[in-house]
Enzyme design. Structure first.
Site, PDB file in Angstrom:
ATOM      1  CG  PHE A 133      -0.288  -0.594 -11.190  1.00 20.90           C
ATOM      2  CD1 PHE A 133       0.972  -0.534 -10.508  1.00 20.90           C
ATOM      3  CD2 PHE A 133      -1.297  -1.405 -10.570  1.00 20.90           C
ATOM      4  CE1 PHE A 133       0.738  -0.730  -9.042  1.00 20.90           C
ATOM      5  CE2 PHE A 133      -1.297  -1.789  -9.463  1.00 20.90           C
ATOM      6  CZ  PHE A 133      -0.057  -1.213  -8.574  1.00 20.90           C
ATOM      7  CG  ASP A 202      -4.367   4.267 -13.163  1.00 22.86           C
ATOM      8  OD1 ASP A 202      -4.356   5.250 -12.214  1.00 22.86           O
ATOM      9  OD2 ASP A 202      -4.434   3.250 -12.694  1.00 22.86           O
ATOM     10  CE1 TYR A 227      -2.012   3.341  -2.823  1.00 19.49           C
ATOM     11  CE2 TYR A 227      -4.586   3.222  -2.681  1.00 19.49           C
ATOM     12  CZ  TYR A 227      -3.576   2.715  -2.853  1.00 19.49           C
ATOM     13  OH  TYR A 227      -3.442   1.775  -3.813  1.00 19.49           O
ATOM     14  CE  LYS A 228      -0.179   4.054  -6.045  1.00 23.04           C
ATOM     15  NZ  LYS A 228      -0.838   3.752  -7.103  1.00 23.04           N
ATOM     16  NE  ARG A 387       7.916   2.338  -6.655  1.00 22.32           N
ATOM     17  CZ  ARG A 387       6.690   2.583  -6.769  1.00 22.32           C
ATOM     18  NH1 ARG A 387       5.807   2.521  -7.878  1.00 22.32           N
ATOM     19  NH2 ARG A 387       5.935   2.160  -5.723  1.00 22.32           N
TER      20      ARG A 387
HETATM   21  C1  LIG Z   1      -1.346   2.498  -6.881  1.00 16.07           C
HETATM   22  C2  LIG Z   1      -1.962   1.937  -8.439  1.00 16.07           C
HETATM   23  C3  LIG Z   1      -3.190   1.273  -8.364  1.00 16.07           C
HETATM   24  C4  LIG Z   1      -3.954   0.958  -7.204  1.00 16.07           C
HETATM   25  O1  LIG Z   1      -5.113   0.182  -7.488  1.00 16.07           O
HETATM   26  P1  LIG Z   1      -5.961   0.066  -6.021  1.00 16.07           P
HETATM   27  O2  LIG Z   1      -7.243  -0.582  -6.590  1.00 16.07           O
HETATM   28  O3  LIG Z   1      -5.965   1.256  -5.407  1.00 16.07           O
HETATM   29  O4  LIG Z   1      -5.121  -1.157  -5.152  1.00 16.07           O
HETATM   30  C5  LIG Z   1      -3.984   0.991  -9.698  1.00 16.07           C
HETATM   31  N1  LIG Z   1      -3.207   1.583 -10.748  1.00 16.07           N
HETATM   32  C6  LIG Z   1      -2.034   2.335 -10.792  1.00 16.07           C
HETATM   33  C7  LIG Z   1      -1.486   2.726 -12.162  1.00 16.07           C
HETATM   34  C8  LIG Z   1      -1.316   2.374  -9.524  1.00 16.07           C
HETATM   35  O5  LIG Z   1      -0.142   3.011  -9.723  1.00 16.07           O
END
Ligand SMILES: *Cc1c(COP(=O)(O)O)cnc(C)c1O
Length: 428
Positions: A133, A202, A227-228, A387
């Protein structure tokens, strides 16, 4: 490769037989919507509005500053962390809910670099996956620049070769956000430790989606998203876990007062708290934490119905069904499947690839009430992706059936080629 389809009646029967089907009632899934984007923003738990409203009206509106004690505001990041711990193979007092995933990654990666520098000063490589990401790569890039490390990016299947003695930290996202491919955490952690590297995981697409065993894998650091799959609401606090063996070794660099051992003594020098509390920085968003706390109480209802193993079983059945229907019903339309067919390597989403029209197809589906999302490829290593997140807490087998039926209609009729579907919005 499947050749036989599955009927709507068979999907209805699967829902009837689903021991987790009652969990859907705990969530507000908008009427008529097939929401397959819970891996981007989870739906609203029904208990959340009243609980947040009470926090606003009573705790803030009436009790004001007393609420830091009387409503437990100050302890909340750790108490919420303890609920998350149950989903990721962590112990009590090893997880704290705070800040964003990006910020937490900065803290733990920096701490991992400090530990590695103390033990092995010659190691200067942070190793990660090229399709990780972006925010993870951006944070790592900046830290490397600041501290004289090098960020090395390779393809997932090149990681084992790249794991050499010069690697200080292996930083990976457990389930890839684009493809849904999942690493074997135990094996990758062992491979990293074998060359004296630490691991940073992560869990943004893992917490609440797949079983995770941080302590069982002997992982070193982890962060994840609220939030996911955890349904904490837009911008909900994220979380951070540190292996107890490392927690007190170094300060994390964002040494704000909430990580102090005695924040209300207001001393002029920093003394980090013992334990995971030191991974906090400043005042936390209490209303958002309240929403996340409520969402976790809802989520943990699954523990009465078989817990994460039961959720995993349903998730694999949903993703398996989706891929089977695509293979059989959409064979004429040139979709690829980026998600591993192998269950051991699959998260809780299905990602389709297509050389043309992926964005427009997703838009046409959204107009029909089937919400997935689009992730652009880079034209070199990655294809464009459609997705579909299949959150086992509230997605039904019939939802999958109808989603693929809509996709088939969008393709058979060339509906996706209508010009209005190709205008790109700011957030995809
Ligand atoms: C959604 C996601 C994030 C989000 O990071 P924020 O700091 O909440 O914006 C980070 N890493 C991964 C792998 C994600 O899927």
């Amino acid at each position: 490769m499947h050749t036989q389809s599955i009927t709507l009646a068979e999907c209805l029967a699967l829902d009837q037989a689903d021991s987790l089907r009652s969990l859907r009632d705990l969530y507000q899934v908008p009427e008529g919507l097939i929401y397959l984007d819970g891996n981007s923003l989870g739906v609203l738990p029904k208990a959340t509005p009243a609980r947040v409203a009470a926090a606003v009206a009573q705790e803030w509106g009436q009790d004001l500053i007393k609420s830091w004690n009387s409503a437990g505001w100050f302890q909340m990041p750790l108490l919420v962390g303890n609920k998350i711990a149950r989903l990721i193979g962590a112990e009590e007092d090893e997880v704290v809910a705070a800040d964003s995933t990006s910020i937490n990654l900065f803290k733990v990666l920096s701490a991992a670099m400090s530990i590695s520098e103390a033990d092995h000063p010659e190691k200067k490589i942070i190793l990660s996956e090229r399709t990780n990401f972006p925010t993870d790569l951006y944070i790592a890039e900046a830290l490397c620049k600041e501290r004289g490390f090098t960020l090395k990016l390779v393809e997932a299947d090149e990681l084992e070769i790249a794991l050499q003695e010069d690697v200080a930290v292996l930083m990976l996202t457990h389930v890839n956000y684009r493809t849904g491919a999942m690493f074997n955490m135990l094996a990758m952690t062992a491979a990293a430790h074998n060359v004296g590297a630490l691991t940073v995981w992560d869990l943004a697409h893992s917490a609440g989606a797949v079983p995770v065993d941080l302590n069982g894998s002997e992982a070193d650091f982890a962060v994840g998203c609220g939030y996911k799959y955890l349904n904490g609401g837009p911008g909900a606090p994220a979380f951070v876990w540190v292996n107890a063996m490392h927690t007190n070794r170094f300060w994390q660099p964002l040494s704000g007062w909430w990580g102090h051992s005695a924040p209300f003594e207001f001393t002029s020098d920093y003394q980090p708290a013992t334990g995971i509390a030191r991974y906090q920085c400043g005042t936390q968003p209490i209303l958002s934490l309240t929403a996340l706390d409520t969402a976790l109480d809802t989520f943990l209802e699954v523990e009465k119905l078989g817990g994460m193993p039961a959720l995993r079983k349903k998730s694999l059945a949903l993703t398996g069904l989706f891929m089977r229907l695509v293979q059989v019903e959409l064979s004429a339309h040139e979709f690829g499947i980026a998600t591993p067919l192998d269950e051991e390597m699959r998260g809780s989403q299905v990602s389709l690839t297509r050389s043309e029209g992926a964005y427009a197809i997703v838009q046409a589906l959204i107009e029909r009430g089937v919400v997935g999302d689009f992730r652009a490829g880079d034209g070199k290593f990655q294809a464009d992706i459609l997705r579909f997140g299949l959150t086992p807490m509230y997605t039904r087998f019939v939802d999958v059936w109808h989603a693929v039926r809509h996709l088939k209609e969008v393709m058979d009729s060339n509906e996706w080629q209508q010009p209005r579907f190709s205008h790109k919005k700011a957030v995809t």
